[in-house]
Design a protein around this motif. Structure first.
Motif, mmCIF file in Angstrom:
data_model
loop_
_atom_site.group_PDB
_atom_site.id
_atom_site.type_symbol
_atom_site.label_atom_id
_atom_site.label_comp_id
_atom_site.label_asym_id
_atom_site.label_seq_id
_atom_site.Cartn_x
_atom_site.Cartn_y
_atom_site.Cartn_z
ATOM 1 N N GLU A 12 0.817 -1.218 0.000
ATOM 2 C CA GLU A 12 0.000 0.000 0.000
ATOM 3 C C GLU A 12 0.847 1.264 0.000
ATOM 4 O OE1 GLU A 12 -0.590 -1.954 4.101
ATOM 5 O OE2 GLU A 12 -0.702 -2.654 2.086
ATOM 6 N N TYR A 13 2.147 1.128 0.192
ATOM 7 C CA TYR A 13 3.060 2.268 0.144
ATOM 8 C C TYR A 13 3.758 2.402 -1.210
ATOM 9 C CZ TYR A 13 2.499 2.949 5.144
ATOM 10 O OH TYR A 13 1.980 3.209 6.387
ATOM 11 N N ASN A 14 3.308 1.664 -2.217
ATOM 12 C CA ASN A 14 3.949 1.706 -3.539
ATOM 13 C C ASN A 14 3.969 3.120 -4.123
ATOM 14 O OD1 ASN A 14 4.611 -0.977 -3.512
ATOM 15 N ND2 ASN A 14 2.887 -1.619 -4.777
ATOM 16 N N GLY A 15 2.907 3.866 -3.971
ATOM 17 C CA GLY A 15 2.867 5.248 -4.460
ATOM 18 C C GLY A 15 3.895 6.112 -3.753
ATOM 19 N N PHE A 16 4.025 5.916 -2.459
ATOM 20 C CA PHE A 16 5.009 6.645 -1.673
ATOM 21 C C PHE A 16 6.420 6.290 -2.138
ATOM 22 C CE2 PHE A 16 7.921 6.653 1.956
ATOM 23 C CZ PHE A 16 7.831 7.974 2.350
ATOM 24 N N VAL A 17 6.674 5.009 -2.352
ATOM 25 C CA VAL A 17 7.991 4.552 -2.809
ATOM 26 C C VAL A 17 8.320 5.167 -4.166
ATOM 27 C CG1 VAL A 17 9.327 2.532 -3.537
ATOM 28 C CG2 VAL A 17 7.941 2.425 -1.466
ATOM 29 N N SER A 18 7.358 5.184 -5.065
ATOM 30 C CA SER A 18 7.587 5.788 -6.381
ATOM 31 C C SER A 18 7.929 7.263 -6.259
ATOM 32 C CB SER A 18 6.349 5.625 -7.262
ATOM 33 O OG SER A 18 6.112 4.267 -7.522
ATOM 34 N N ALA A 19 7.247 7.953 -5.374
ATOM 35 C CA ALA A 19 7.523 9.382 -5.177
ATOM 36 C C ALA A 19 8.929 9.599 -4.618
ATOM 37 C CB ALA A 19 6.483 9.993 -4.240
ATOM 38 N N ASN A 38 4.294 10.981 8.224
ATOM 39 C CA ASN A 38 3.223 11.764 7.602
ATOM 40 C C ASN A 38 2.353 10.897 6.717
ATOM 41 O OD1 ASN A 38 4.076 14.125 8.818
ATOM 42 N ND2 ASN A 38 5.325 14.763 7.085
ATOM 43 N N GLN A 39 2.964 9.984 5.968
ATOM 44 C CA GLN A 39 2.213 9.097 5.087
ATOM 45 C C GLN A 39 1.303 8.177 5.896
ATOM 46 O OE1 GLN A 39 2.209 9.344 1.840
ATOM 47 N NE2 GLN A 39 0.891 7.617 1.472
#
Length: 63
Positions: A12-19, A38-39
């Motif tokens: 579920e943190y894939n978007g965060f990792v990409s950023a 924060n995430q």
């Protein structure tokens, strides 16, 4: 150390990792900790909001 932390995050943190990977400069460990906190707070708030919406939908009356 940053790579180990990022690779160990749940899907579920894939978007965060990409950023994080898309940034020109990698964050320090302290910055990464702050960003992750924060995430996580944002994810909790989103979960609370969606649960409230579902509760309201269960009790809504149709005419």
């Amino acid at each position: 150390m940053r790579c180990i932390i990022i690779k160990g995050l749940r899907p579920e943190y894939n978007g965060f990792v990409s950023a994080i990977r898309g940034r020109l400069t990698h964050p320090t460990l302290m910055e990464l900790e702050s960003l992750l906190a924060n995430q996580e707070m944002l994810a909790r708030r989103m979960a609370d909001i969606s649960m409230k919406d579902e509760e309201e939908a269960l009790f809504a009356r149709t005419k």
